[in-house]
Scaffold this motif. Structure first.
Motif, PDB file in Angstrom:
ATOM      1  N   PRO A 442      -4.931  -7.784  11.474  1.00  0.00           N
ATOM      2  CA  PRO A 442      -3.587  -8.287  11.777  1.00  0.00           C
ATOM      3  C   PRO A 442      -3.539  -9.117  13.064  1.00  0.00           C
ATOM      4  CG  PRO A 442      -3.746  -5.996  12.396  1.00  0.00           C
ATOM      5  CD  PRO A 442      -5.050  -6.335  11.726  1.00  0.00           C
ATOM      6  N   MET A 443      -2.460  -9.919  13.149  1.00  0.00           N
ATOM      7  CA  MET A 443      -2.199 -10.733  14.344  1.00  0.00           C
ATOM      8  C   MET A 443      -1.158 -10.028  15.202  1.00  0.00           C
ATOM      9  SD  MET A 443      -1.866 -14.194  12.062  1.00  0.00           S
ATOM     10  CE  MET A 443      -1.106 -13.261  10.732  1.00  0.00           C
ATOM     11  N   THR A 444      -1.328 -10.046  16.522  1.00  0.00           N
ATOM     12  CA  THR A 444      -0.394  -9.370  17.430  1.00  0.00           C
ATOM     13  C   THR A 444       0.080 -10.355  18.493  1.00  0.00           C
ATOM     14  OG1 THR A 444      -2.200  -8.593  18.832  1.00  0.00           O
ATOM     15  CG2 THR A 444      -1.477  -7.119  17.064  1.00  0.00           C
ATOM     16  N   VAL A 445       1.358 -10.211  18.881  1.00  0.00           N
ATOM     17  CA  VAL A 445       1.947 -11.048  19.924  1.00  0.00           C
ATOM     18  C   VAL A 445       3.088 -10.271  20.571  1.00  0.00           C
ATOM     19  CG1 VAL A 445       3.621 -12.147  18.392  1.00  0.00           C
ATOM     20  CG2 VAL A 445       2.849 -13.354  20.431  1.00  0.00           C
ATOM     21  N   SER A 446       3.367 -10.538  21.847  1.00  0.00           N
ATOM     22  CA  SER A 446       4.476  -9.896  22.568  1.00  0.00           C
ATOM     23  C   SER A 446       5.527 -10.950  22.911  1.00  0.00           C
ATOM     24  CB  SER A 446       3.980  -9.223  23.847  1.00  0.00           C
ATOM     25  OG  SER A 446       3.124  -8.148  23.536  1.00  0.00           O
ATOM     26  N   LYS A 447       6.784 -10.615  22.650  1.00  0.00           N
ATOM     27  CA  LYS A 447       7.897 -11.508  22.953  1.00  0.00           C
ATOM     28  C   LYS A 447       9.077 -10.687  23.448  1.00  0.00           C
ATOM     29  CE  LYS A 447       6.072 -15.425  21.694  1.00  0.00           C
ATOM     30  NZ  LYS A 447       5.883 -16.548  22.648  1.00  0.00           N
ATOM     31  N   GLN A 448       9.862 -11.330  24.363  1.00  0.00           N
ATOM     32  CA  GLN A 448      11.096 -10.684  24.784  1.00  0.00           C
ATOM     33  C   GLN A 448      12.114 -10.748  23.663  1.00  0.00           C
ATOM     34  OE1 GLN A 448      12.752 -12.234  28.395  1.00  0.00           O
ATOM     35  NE2 GLN A 448      11.546 -10.870  29.696  1.00  0.00           N
ATOM     36  N   THR A 497      14.436 -17.646  13.559  1.00  0.00           N
ATOM     37  CA  THR A 497      15.661 -18.163  12.929  1.00  0.00           C
ATOM     38  C   THR A 497      16.862 -17.324  13.298  1.00  0.00           C
ATOM     39  OG1 THR A 497      15.276 -16.833  10.954  1.00  0.00           O
ATOM     40  CG2 THR A 497      14.356 -19.066  10.975  1.00  0.00           C
ATOM     41  N   ALA A 498      16.656 -16.262  14.053  1.00  0.00           N
ATOM     42  CA  ALA A 498      17.741 -15.384  14.503  1.00  0.00           C
ATOM     43  C   ALA A 498      17.283 -14.713  15.791  1.00  0.00           C
ATOM     44  CB  ALA A 498      18.072 -14.346  13.432  1.00  0.00           C
ATOM     45  N   VAL A 499      18.220 -14.001  16.432  1.00  0.00           N
ATOM     46  CA  VAL A 499      17.905 -13.315  17.686  1.00  0.00           C
ATOM     47  C   VAL A 499      17.064 -12.083  17.373  1.00  0.00           C
ATOM     48  CG1 VAL A 499      18.856 -12.105  19.671  1.00  0.00           C
ATOM     49  CG2 VAL A 499      19.984 -14.166  18.805  1.00  0.00           C
ATOM     50  N   LEU A 500      15.981 -11.935  18.117  1.00  0.00           N
ATOM     51  CA  LEU A 500      15.147 -10.744  17.961  1.00  0.00           C
ATOM     52  C   LEU A 500      15.780  -9.596  18.735  1.00  0.00           C
ATOM     53  CD1 LEU A 500      11.595 -12.327  18.484  1.00  0.00           C
ATOM     54  CD2 LEU A 500      12.973 -12.190  16.398  1.00  0.00           C
ATOM     55  N   ASP A 501      15.981  -8.492  18.080  1.00  0.00           N
ATOM     56  CA  ASP A 501      16.669  -7.351  18.695  1.00  0.00           C
ATOM     57  C   ASP A 501      15.753  -6.133  18.656  1.00  0.00           C
ATOM     58  OD1 ASP A 501      18.398  -5.474  19.675  1.00  0.00           O
ATOM     59  OD2 ASP A 501      19.794  -5.529  17.976  1.00  0.00           O
ATOM     60  N   ARG A 502      15.320  -5.709  19.844  1.00  0.00           N
ATOM     61  CA  ARG A 502      14.417  -4.558  19.903  1.00  0.00           C
ATOM     62  C   ARG A 502      15.087  -3.297  19.385  1.00  0.00           C
ATOM     63  NH1 ARG A 502      13.258  -0.163  22.402  1.00  0.00           N
ATOM     64  NH2 ARG A 502      15.247  -0.302  23.482  1.00  0.00           N
ATOM     65  N   GLU A 503      16.404  -3.203  19.519  1.00  0.00           N
ATOM     66  CA  GLU A 503      17.117  -2.003  19.094  1.00  0.00           C
ATOM     67  C   GLU A 503      17.450  -2.009  17.601  1.00  0.00           C
ATOM     68  OE1 GLU A 503      17.001  -2.532  23.170  1.00  0.00           O
ATOM     69  OE2 GLU A 503      18.169  -3.853  21.859  1.00  0.00           O
ATOM     70  N   SER A 504      17.000  -2.995  16.844  1.00  0.00           N
ATOM     71  CA  SER A 504      17.274  -3.079  15.406  1.00  0.00           C
ATOM     72  C   SER A 504      16.557  -1.951  14.657  1.00  0.00           C
ATOM     73  CB  SER A 504      16.797  -4.440  14.869  1.00  0.00           C
ATOM     74  OG  SER A 504      16.781  -4.433  13.448  1.00  0.00           O
ATOM     75  N   PRO A 505      17.152  -1.463  13.565  1.00  0.00           N
ATOM     76  CA  PRO A 505      16.473  -0.433  12.751  1.00  0.00           C
ATOM     77  C   PRO A 505      15.212  -0.950  12.064  1.00  0.00           C
ATOM     78  CG  PRO A 505      18.491  -1.189  11.671  1.00  0.00           C
ATOM     79  CD  PRO A 505      18.518  -1.773  13.056  1.00  0.00           C
ATOM     80  N   PHE A 506      15.013  -2.284  12.025  1.00  0.00           N
ATOM     81  CA  PHE A 506      13.792  -2.835  11.439  1.00  0.00           C
ATOM     82  C   PHE A 506      12.614  -2.792  12.414  1.00  0.00           C
ATOM     83  CE2 PHE A 506      17.286  -5.020   9.177  1.00  0.00           C
ATOM     84  CZ  PHE A 506      16.994  -4.615   7.886  1.00  0.00           C
ATOM     85  N   GLN A 508      10.094  -0.614  14.684  1.00  0.00           N
ATOM     86  CA  GLN A 508       9.540   0.731  14.817  1.00  0.00           C
ATOM     87  C   GLN A 508       8.631   0.776  16.036  1.00  0.00           C
ATOM     88  OE1 GLN A 508      10.507   3.217  12.803  1.00  0.00           O
ATOM     89  NE2 GLN A 508      11.812   1.740  11.711  1.00  0.00           N
ATOM     90  N   ASN A 509       8.984   1.685  16.974  1.00  0.00           N
ATOM     91  CA  ASN A 509       8.181   1.834  18.200  1.00  0.00           C
ATOM     92  C   ASN A 509       7.989   0.489  18.902  1.00  0.00           C
ATOM     93  OD1 ASN A 509       7.815   4.624  17.749  1.00  0.00           O
ATOM     94  ND2 ASN A 509       6.131   4.174  16.328  1.00  0.00           N
ATOM     95  N   ASN A 510       9.111  -0.276  18.982  1.00  0.00           N
ATOM     96  CA  ASN A 510       9.150  -1.568  19.689  1.00  0.00           C
ATOM     97  C   ASN A 510       8.368  -2.660  18.971  1.00  0.00           C
ATOM     98  OD1 ASN A 510      10.568  -0.241  21.789  1.00  0.00           O
ATOM     99  ND2 ASN A 510       8.625   0.332  22.764  1.00  0.00           N
ATOM    100  N   VAL A 511       7.892  -2.421  17.724  1.00  0.00           N
ATOM    101  CA  VAL A 511       7.078  -3.404  17.011  1.00  0.00           C
ATOM    102  C   VAL A 511       7.797  -3.827  15.733  1.00  0.00           C
ATOM    103  CG1 VAL A 511       4.890  -3.853  15.844  1.00  0.00           C
ATOM    104  CG2 VAL A 511       4.929  -2.488  17.949  1.00  0.00           C
ATOM    105  N   TYR A 512       7.897  -5.151  15.564  1.00  0.00           N
ATOM    106  CA  TYR A 512       8.448  -5.718  14.332  1.00  0.00           C
ATOM    107  C   TYR A 512       7.281  -6.292  13.528  1.00  0.00           C
ATOM    108  CZ  TYR A 512      11.183  -8.606  11.125  1.00  0.00           C
ATOM    109  OH  TYR A 512      11.727  -9.167   9.992  1.00  0.00           O
ATOM    110  N   THR A 513       7.219  -5.957  12.213  1.00  0.00           N
ATOM    111  CA  THR A 513       6.101  -6.355  11.357  1.00  0.00           C
ATOM    112  C   THR A 513       6.581  -7.296  10.264  1.00  0.00           C
ATOM    113  OG1 THR A 513       4.952  -4.267  11.764  1.00  0.00           O
ATOM    114  CG2 THR A 513       4.264  -5.529   9.831  1.00  0.00           C
ATOM    115  N   HIS A 533       2.224  -8.485  13.893  1.00  0.00           N
ATOM    116  CA  HIS A 533       2.928  -7.447  14.658  1.00  0.00           C
ATOM    117  C   HIS A 533       3.491  -8.080  15.921  1.00  0.00           C
ATOM    118  CE1 HIS A 533       1.499  -4.441  11.953  1.00  0.00           C
ATOM    119  NE2 HIS A 533       0.227  -4.560  12.310  1.00  0.00           N
ATOM    120  N   ILE A 534       4.826  -8.076  16.067  1.00  0.00           N
ATOM    121  CA  ILE A 534       5.484  -8.614  17.268  1.00  0.00           C
ATOM    122  C   ILE A 534       5.959  -7.438  18.100  1.00  0.00           C
ATOM    123  CG2 ILE A 534       7.306 -10.082  18.167  1.00  0.00           C
ATOM    124  CD1 ILE A 534       7.375 -11.503  15.483  1.00  0.00           C
TER     125      ILE A 534
END
Length: 673
Positions: A442-448, A497-506, A508-513, A533-534
Motif C-alpha cells: 500500500p501507499m501511505t501519506v500524511s495530510k492535515q 474533492t471535499a474537506v477531509l475530516d479526521r472526526e468522520s466515521p469513515f 479509523q484510528n486517524n487513517v482514511y483508506t 492510506h491517508i
C-alpha cells in the motif's frame, strides 16, 4: 440256622477292560466287537484262522473290503483273519480297517504274552454260599450316568448295557460287595477300576484356522514357513492319536509342483525350491494354497484323516528399482499460475502394497528459486510436479528440471538405482497479460484535515509487468467511502474533492483508506489494485462540549454544591484540555452562584444562597487549549425543587422560567426608580 456262611471275593483282574459295546442293542454300523485279546502263539501258521471279525453296516455290506495294519495278514470276505505266511513277530497289536458303501470302522487285536490274562470280574464261592448275592455301585451304576454297568447277582459277571465313549468318560471307579438276602454286607466293598479302551473313532481335526504363512521371496531352501497342528480326540498314548502330515495338493503348480515340504511328524512347512524359483515377480501368483492331510495310526493306510488348507504368501522384497517410463517429460504452464503441471509415471515390479513399490520423488537440479515441488500420488504412484511460486515469463520462459525417483524402502544390497531412475522435465512458460502493479502497495501519506478542496494528496505509480508488450495505463477510483478523492486517469495524481475530516466515521484510528485501479490497454485489459492510506493530522476545528446540561437542588439545601460539570472535545491533544470554565458576567447587588475548576476537564457549580423554587438558566463558557483556542457557551438548566421527607418535587417549577437575564433586568429597574 446256626452255621455261618464265609465268602471270599477274588478278582482275576484288578482293572477290568471293557469293550465299548453292549449286548442286545439295535444295529450299530461297524464291527460288532471292536477289541480282541488273543494269546501270542509261538508262531502264526500260514492260512490258519486267527479269529473271526464280524462287520455289519446294517445295509447289506455291499463292496465290503478289509485292510490289515500288518501286510503279513489278511481278512477274508467272511471276516476270518488269517496269516499269509508263517509269522513269529507281529508286535503288540493288529489293526483292521473295514469299509463298505455305507460305513467304515476299525477293530483292534491285542496280542498278549502267555502270562497276561483278560476276562470279566468273577467271584469264587466257597461251599455254603447259598442266600448271598453280589451288589455293584458307583458312577455308571447307581450314580449319573446311571445304568451303564450291571452285575450278575449270582455269579458276579460285570457287563455293559450300552456303547461307551472313552472321549466322554475314560475311567470308572466302582465298588463290589457281597450281601445277604436282607442286603447286609457280608464281604467287601472292594474297589473295581474300569478303563475304557480307546478305539480309533475320531478323525484328526485342524482347529486353529485359517492357516496363513509368509515367506520372503528369494529365501534359502529349507526356510520354515509355518507349522500345521491337528488335534485328535483319541487316546494320546496310542497310535489312534499318532498323527502324520502330508501335502495332498498345491495350487498353483508353477514354477514347480513341489514348492514346499511338510515335516510328517512336526507339521512344519518348509521351502524346497531354490531361491531363484522363489521369485515373486515371475510367479503366476504370489499366493499358494496347500491341502494338508493329517492321518492318525502313525500314517498307516487304516488311519483316519482330516484336511485343512494352508495359504502361503510370498512376501516382496525391494529387488527392483523404480524406473521412469520415459527419459523426458514436457509441461506447459501460464505465468502467474500455481498447481500441478505434469504427472511423472514410473514402473516398479515390486508389490504395490509395500514400501518396495511406493515411490519417493526429488528435484535434484534446476530449482534454485524453489518454485517447484514434487509429491507422490498415493493411488497411482505418479510424481505430481507442481508450481508453488508463480513463474514470470519476462524473467524466464523455459525451465529444465532433473527428477530422481527412489523407493520408501531401501533396495537390497545387490540392487542399485540406475539411469532409468532419473528423468528430465522441460517446462515452457506461456506469457499472459498481467495486471499493472502499484509501487509501493500500500501507499501511505500524511495530510492535515480541512485542507482546501482541490489539494494534491499524492501521485500514484503503477507499472506493467508485460514489458515486451508496451502497453499504456489508465487510473480510476475503485473505493472512496467518503467521496473525498479523485484521480487523474493519465498521470495518477490524487486530489481532494471535499474537506477531509479526521472526526468522520469513515476514518479509523486517524487513517482514511481508499482503493485505486490501474488498467492496461491489453485485449482483454488487465487490472491492478492499489491501496492508499491517508493519515489525517488533527487541527482545532471542534469546540468543546459541556455535560450535563441539567441539575436539580432542594430549595432548603444545606449543601449548595449543585453539580460537577465535565468538558470533552473531538479533537486530539493539544487541541483539547486543559479546559477553561467561566460563568457569564453577573451584575446586581449580589451574586447567586459561582464555578470552581476541579481539574483539567471538570468544574463545580456552587450556589451562594438558597433560591426559591423555580428554573434557572446559567450560561457557562468552555474554552479548549488549541491555537487558536475555541470557546463554546452552554446554558446549564438548574431546577430548584421542594424537598420533603427525602422526596423532591419539581413539578411546579415548570411554570416558572426565570433566566439570569430577567433577574438582572428586574434588579436594574428597581435601582432606577
Amino acid at each position: 440256622m446256626q452255621h455261618k456262611t464265609q465268602l471270599t471275593l477274588s478278582f482275576l483282574l484288578s482293572q477290568v477292560l471293557l469293550l465299548a459295546c453292549a449286548e442286545d442293542l439295535e444295529c450299530v454300523p461297524g464291527f460288532q466287537q471292536k477289541v480282541f485279546y488273543i494269546e501270542k502263539p509261538f508262531e502264526f501258521i500260514e492260512d490258519q484262522l486267527v479269529l473271526n471279525l464280524k462287520f455289519d453296516d446294517c445295509k447289506g455290506n455291499n463292496k465290503l473290503n478289509f485292510e490289515v495294519s500288518n501286510p503279513d495278514f489278511t481278512v477274508e470276505l467272511d471276516g476270518n483273519l488269517v496269516a499269509l505266511k508263517n509269522v513269529s513277530e507281529v508286535g503288540r497289536a493288529l489293526f483292521v480297517h473295514a469299509r463298505s458303501e455305507h460305513a467304515e470302522d476299525m477293530a483292534e487285536i491285542f496280542i498278549l504274552e502267555a502270562n497276561e490274562k483278560r476276562g470279566a470280574l468273577k467271584v469264587i464261592r466257597s461251599e455254603g454260599t447259598e442266600g448271598v448275592k453280589f451288589r455293584l455301585s458307583g458312577k455308571g451304576v447307581d450314580q449319573d450316568p446311571k445304568g451303564i454297568f450291571r452285575i450278575n447277582e449270582m455269579n458276579g459277571d460285570v457287563s455293559v448295557t450300552r456303547a461307551l465313549d472313552r472321549e466322554a468318560i475314560a475311567n470308572y471307579e466302582l465298588e463290589v460287595e457281597v450281601v445277604d438276602m436282607n442286603g447286609k454286607t457280608i464281604d467287601g466293598p472292594v474297589r473295581l477300576d474300569i478303563s475304557v479302551i480307546d478305539q480309533n473313532d475320531n478323525r484328526p481335526m485342524f482347529k486353529e484356522g485359517p492357516y496363513i504363512g509368509h515367506v520372503m521371496e528369494g529365501s534359502a531352501t529349507g526356510t520354515t514357513v509355518m507349522r500345521m497342528a491337528a488335534f485328535d480326540a483319541d487316546d494320546a498314548s496310542t497310535d489312534n492319536a499318532l498323527l502324520r502330515y502330508n501335502i495332498l495338493k498345491q495350487t498353483p503348480t508353477k514354477p514347480s509342483p513341489n514348492m514346499f515340504y511338510i515335516d510328517p511328524e512336526k507339521g512344519d512347512i518348509v521351502t524346497v525350491v531354490s531361491p531363484a524359483l522363489l521369485d515373486r515377480e515371475t510367479m503366476e501368483s504370489p499366493k499358494y494354497e496347500l491341502v494338508i492331510e493329517a492321518k492318525d495310526m502313525g500314517g498307516m493306510d487304516v488311519g483316519l484323516t482330516g484336511t485343512a488348507t494352508a495359504t502361503i504368501l510370498i512376501d516382496d522384497k525391494n529387488d527392483h528399482a523404480p524406473e521412469f517410463t520415459k527419459k523426458e517429460f514436457q509441461a506447459t504452464v501460464k505465468e502467474g499460475v500455481t498447481g500441478v503441471i505434469v504427472n511423472l509415471t514410473v514402473g516398479d515390479r515390486d508389490d504395490p502394497a509395500t514400501g518396495a513399490w511406493r515411490a519417493v520423488y526429488s528435484i535434484i537440479n534446476g530449482n534454485p528459486g524453489q518454485s517447484f515441488e514434487i509429491h507422490t500420488n498415493p493411488q497411482t504412484n505418479e510424481g505430481m510436479l507442481s508450481v508453488v511460486k508463480p513463474l514470470d515469463y519476462e524473467i524466464s520462459a523455459f525451465h529444465t528440471l532433473l527428477i530422481k525417483v527412489e523407493n520408501e524402502d531401501p533396495l537390497i544390497p545387490d540392487i542399485a538405482y540406475g539411469p532409468s531412475s532419473t528423468a528430465t522435465v522441460q517446462i515452457t512458460v506461456e506469457d499472459v497479460n498481467e495486471g499493472p502493479v502499484f509501487h509501493p502497495n500500500p501507499m501511505t501519506v500524511s495530510k492535515q484535515e480541512n485542507i482546501p478542496i482541490g489539494s494534491v494528496v499524492l501521485t500514484v505509480n503503477a507499472t506493467d509487468p508485460d514489458t515486451l508488450q508496451h502497453q499504456t495505463i489508465r487510473y480510476s477510483v475503485y473505493k472512496d467511502p467518503a467521496g473525498w478523492l479523485e484521480i487523474n486517469p493519465t498521470n495518477g495524481t490524487v486530489g481532494t474533492t471535499a474537506v477531509l475530516d479526521r472526526e468522520s466515521p469513515f476514518v479509523q484510528n486517524n487513517v482514511y483508506t481508499a482503493l485505486f485501479l490501474a488498467i492496461d490497454s491489453g485485449n482483454p485489459p488487465a487490472t491492478g489494485t492499489g491501496t492508499l492510506h491517508i493519515t489525517l493530522e488533527d487541527v482545532n476545528d471542534n469546540v468543546p462540549s459541556l455535560y450535563p446540561t441539567l441539575a436539580k437542588v432542594c430549595d432548603d439545601a444545606k449543601d449548595l454544591r449543585v453539580v460537577v460539570l465535565g468538558a470533552s472535545d473531538k479533537d486530539l491533544h493539544p487541541n483539547t484540555d486543559p479546559f477553561k470554565f467561566e460563568l457569564s458576567k453577573q451584575s446586581g447587588p449580589e451574586k447567586l452562584w459561582r464555578i470552581n475548576r476541579l481539574n483539567n476537564t471538570h468544574a463545580q457549580v456552587i450556589l451562594l444562597q438558597n433560591l426559591k423554587k423555580a428554573n434557572y438558566n446559567i450560561p457557562i463558557s468552555v474554552t479548549d487549549s488549541g491555537k487558536p483556542p475555541l470557546t463554546n457557551t452552554t446554558e446549564l438548566r438548574l431546577q430548584v425543587c421542594t424537598c420533603k421527607k427525602s422526596k423532591m418535587d419539581c413539578s411546579a417549577t415548570d411554570a416558572l422560567h426565570i433566566s439570569l437575564t430577567l433577574i438582572l433586568l428586574s434588579l436594574l429597574s428597581l435601582f432606577c426608580l
